[in-house]
Motif scaffolding. Structure first.
Motif, mmCIF file in Angstrom:
data_model
loop_
_atom_site.group_PDB
_atom_site.id
_atom_site.type_symbol
_atom_site.label_atom_id
_atom_site.label_comp_id
_atom_site.label_asym_id
_atom_site.label_seq_id
_atom_site.Cartn_x
_atom_site.Cartn_y
_atom_site.Cartn_z
ATOM 1 N N LYS A 1 0.829 -1.215 0.000
ATOM 2 C CA LYS A 1 0.000 0.000 0.000
ATOM 3 C C LYS A 1 0.860 1.260 0.000
ATOM 4 C CE LYS A 1 -0.428 -0.421 5.031
ATOM 5 N NZ LYS A 1 -1.348 -0.766 6.137
ATOM 6 N N TYR B 1 5.011 1.860 0.490
ATOM 7 C CA TYR B 1 5.651 2.750 1.453
ATOM 8 C C TYR B 1 6.721 3.599 0.747
ATOM 9 C CZ TYR B 1 3.756 -0.757 4.761
ATOM 10 O OH TYR B 1 2.936 -1.632 5.443
ATOM 11 N N LEU C 1 -7.415 -3.726 1.635
ATOM 12 C CA LEU C 1 -7.507 -3.844 3.094
ATOM 13 C C LEU C 1 -8.484 -2.850 3.709
ATOM 14 C CD1 LEU C 1 -3.651 -4.082 3.649
ATOM 15 C CD2 LEU C 1 -5.261 -5.948 4.053
ATOM 16 N N ARG D 1 -10.932 -0.435 14.581
ATOM 17 C CA ARG D 1 -10.827 0.415 13.394
ATOM 18 C C ARG D 1 -11.930 -0.035 12.448
ATOM 19 N NH1 ARG D 1 -5.042 0.709 10.420
ATOM 20 N NH2 ARG D 1 -5.510 -1.478 10.036
ATOM 21 N N HIS E 1 -6.345 -7.926 13.009
ATOM 22 C CA HIS E 1 -5.159 -7.059 13.019
ATOM 23 C C HIS E 1 -4.742 -6.796 14.463
ATOM 24 C CE1 HIS E 1 -2.424 -4.496 10.864
ATOM 25 N NE2 HIS E 1 -2.773 -3.416 11.522
ATOM 26 N N ASN F 1 0.889 -8.800 11.095
ATOM 27 C CA ASN F 1 1.582 -7.756 10.351
ATOM 28 C C ASN F 1 3.088 -7.875 10.658
ATOM 29 O OD1 ASN F 1 1.335 -7.108 13.023
ATOM 30 N ND2 ASN F 1 0.906 -4.937 12.682
ATOM 31 N N SER F 2 3.872 -6.868 10.295
ATOM 32 C CA SER F 2 5.336 -6.988 10.437
ATOM 33 C C SER F 2 5.751 -7.325 11.869
ATOM 34 C CB SER F 2 6.024 -5.699 9.988
ATOM 35 O OG SER F 2 5.963 -5.602 8.571
ATOM 36 N N ARG G 1 0.954 -10.870 6.814
ATOM 37 C CA ARG G 1 0.835 -9.655 5.996
ATOM 38 C C ARG G 1 1.947 -8.641 6.268
ATOM 39 N NH1 ARG G 1 -4.323 -9.857 8.373
ATOM 40 N NH2 ARG G 1 -3.774 -7.941 9.462
ATOM 41 N N PRO G 2 3.195 -8.970 5.942
ATOM 42 C CA PRO G 2 4.258 -7.977 6.161
ATOM 43 C C PRO G 2 4.230 -6.881 5.107
ATOM 44 C CG PRO G 2 5.170 -9.928 5.130
ATOM 45 C CD PRO G 2 3.710 -10.220 5.374
ATOM 46 N N GLY G 3 4.469 -5.637 5.550
ATOM 47 C CA GLY G 3 4.615 -4.535 4.611
ATOM 48 C C GLY G 3 6.016 -3.976 4.739
ATOM 49 N N LEU G 4 6.235 -3.317 5.846
ATOM 50 C CA LEU G 4 7.489 -2.596 6.069
ATOM 51 C C LEU G 4 8.734 -3.489 5.970
ATOM 52 C CD1 LEU G 4 8.385 0.250 6.857
ATOM 53 C CD2 LEU G 4 8.316 -0.471 9.244
HETATM 54 C C1 LIG Z 1 -0.599 -1.830 6.667
HETATM 55 C C2 LIG Z 1 -1.175 -3.111 7.060
HETATM 56 C C3 LIG Z 1 -0.352 -4.247 7.174
HETATM 57 C C4 LIG Z 1 1.144 -4.195 7.029
HETATM 58 O O1 LIG Z 1 1.672 -3.500 8.126
HETATM 59 P P1 LIG Z 1 3.248 -3.519 8.436
HETATM 60 O O2 LIG Z 1 3.336 -3.053 9.826
HETATM 61 O O3 LIG Z 1 3.888 -2.613 7.468
HETATM 62 O O4 LIG Z 1 3.670 -4.921 8.256
HETATM 63 C C5 LIG Z 1 -0.969 -5.446 7.463
HETATM 64 N N1 LIG Z 1 -2.297 -5.533 7.635
HETATM 65 C C6 LIG Z 1 -3.116 -4.463 7.547
HETATM 66 C C7 LIG Z 1 -4.586 -4.624 7.740
HETATM 67 C C8 LIG Z 1 -2.579 -3.215 7.271
HETATM 68 O O5 LIG Z 1 -3.394 -2.152 7.196
#
Ligand SMILES: *Cc1c(COP(=O)(O)O)cnc(C)c1O
Length: 399
Positions: free
Chosen positions: A39, A43, A85, A133, A165, A208-209, A224-227
């Protein structure tokens, strides 16, 4: 070499580092598949390019925040599954269907609206286990089981997954870990109840991360890793259980505009907050808050690298420029200045900017504006970065 000639400011994203970082996550998560969260333009790292690298390295599912971000990936030819998401206006249902996108069920009234469009839509149901949320509530105070039953029974929604989450998975304090543990247990309980009632919940995911770094492989279908692909955490000062061998993927650079000598009593920039004490050489740099540099880092003595030499930012950050004290350094207009990344043997981290602006690295990256062009290096080969470092060491050892 990158052709950054003529640029006043730019980022460099190392796609080999992204692939390396993905591999670190995969080794930790073993049985859990990875949904690449890309997303906000991954980043600020380039959603299309990062998605291609992750795909090439085996990721088959992506997560974005908005339908616009999902369409950008589709227009770039990405065919993998994409989960949105966040909220999408139900009026966009036709676009969701046309581009085979998966929409999050935000709550029960939202699901009713989507269902009423009469189109076959792919969805994942959001269970709210404590973030408060979005999601259908599944917390001690309110367990809306009827809501989940109603959504899973909707004729036009193909509910292919369920997710939740963590709000405090980054915190290893006792209360936070107990809260996260309760969320996990409740979420697993919800999945079991659905199954006992003959409902296939679909793909189950929650981490998440920080959920990944601190809780490891929990046996869910996806995480669901992003960062993490970017090779950093939100804040270097926060300890984690599994410290992975990450390589930061993004560098931020600008150039020196002019150099001048100032005398004691003269002041620098808006507000006159930096007053010269001893004769100083000041370089003006071609980056400001209009490029995404937080104005909050003004007057915090942030270290930058000018031609690989350490200098500190002085005075207020302006919209398009800022100033550095380069007294005694070899500096001329056009020289490269690094705000994030390596130059020669020295490195400055995104975390320094983040700390000076009381934020998290996620935000520091997302602040970078469209005025900052992005250049890519590497091809998404997870072995390339370490190999390059080893070759460099051999070369250094050789003379
Ligand atoms: C942004 C987001 C993530 C990823 O978050 P990070 O902390 O970057 O891993 C995972 N799940 C949801 C629902 C998010 O909004």
């Amino acid at each position: 070499m990158l052709d950054t000639a003529g640029q006043r400011v730019w980022t460099e994203v190392d796609l080999d580092a992204v692939a390396h970082n993905l591999r670190q996550v995969r080794e930790l998560m073993q049985g859990t598949k990875i949904m690449g969260i890309v997303k906000d333009d991954a980043y600020g790292h380039g959603a299309v390019e990062c998605t291609r690298v992750l795909e090439k390295n085996g990721v088959d599912f992506f997560g974005v925040a908005t339908i616009g971000e999902a369409l950008e990936l589709r227009q770039a030819g990405i065919r993998s599954d994409i989960l949105i998401l966040g909220w999408t206006d139900p009026d966009q249902a036709a676009l969701l269907a046309e581009h085979d996108l998966i929409q999050t069920v935000v709550d029960v009234p939202y699901a009713r609206e989507l269902n009423a469009r009469g189109l076959k839509l792919r969805t994942h149901v959001k269970a709210d286990t404590g973030m408060n949320r979005i999601g259908i509530s599944w917390q001690p105070q309110k367990k809306d089981l009827d809501g989940f039953f109603e959504v899973y029974a909707m004729k036009n929604l193909s509910n292919e997954g369920i997710f939740s989450h963590y709000p405090v998975s980054d915190d290893l304090g006792e209360d936070a870990m107990a809260f996260t543990g309760r969320q996990t247990t409740m979420f697993q309980e919800l999945v079991s109840i659905l199954k006992e009632n003959g409902i296939d919940p679909g793909l189950v995911h929650i981490q998440n991360s920080y959920g990944i770094l601190n809780y490891g492989d929990m046996g869910f279908d996806y995480c669901r890793p992003g960062l993490l692909y970017m090779g950093v955490t939100s804040n270097d000062a926060i300890p984690v259980v599994n410290d992975l061998d990450f390589i930061p993927a993004l560098s931020l650079r600008t150039r020196v505009e002019m150099v001048k000598d100032l005398q004691p009593g003269q002041t620098v920039s808006y507000g006159r907050h930096h007053e010269v004490q001893q004769p100083e050489t000041i370089a003006s740099l071609a980056i400001g808050y209009g490029d995404g540099l937080p104005r909050l880092i003004s007057n915090k003595d942030l270290t930058v690298l000018v031609n690989g030499q350490e200098a500190r930012l002085v005075g207020n950050i302006c919209m398009d420029q800022c100033m550095a004290d380069v007294t005694g350094l070899d500096v001329k207009p056009g020289d490269v200045v690094t705000l994030i990344g390596e130059d020669g043997r020295k490195r400055v981290t995104v975390d320094a900017i983040t700390r000076c602006s009381e934020s998290i690295n996620n935000e520091t990256f997302c602040r970078l504006t469209k005025r900052v062009p992005r250049f890519f290096t590497g091809t998404g080969d997870p072995d390339a970065v370490r190999k390059q470092a080893a070759d460099q060491e051999d070369a250094d050892g050789g003379h």
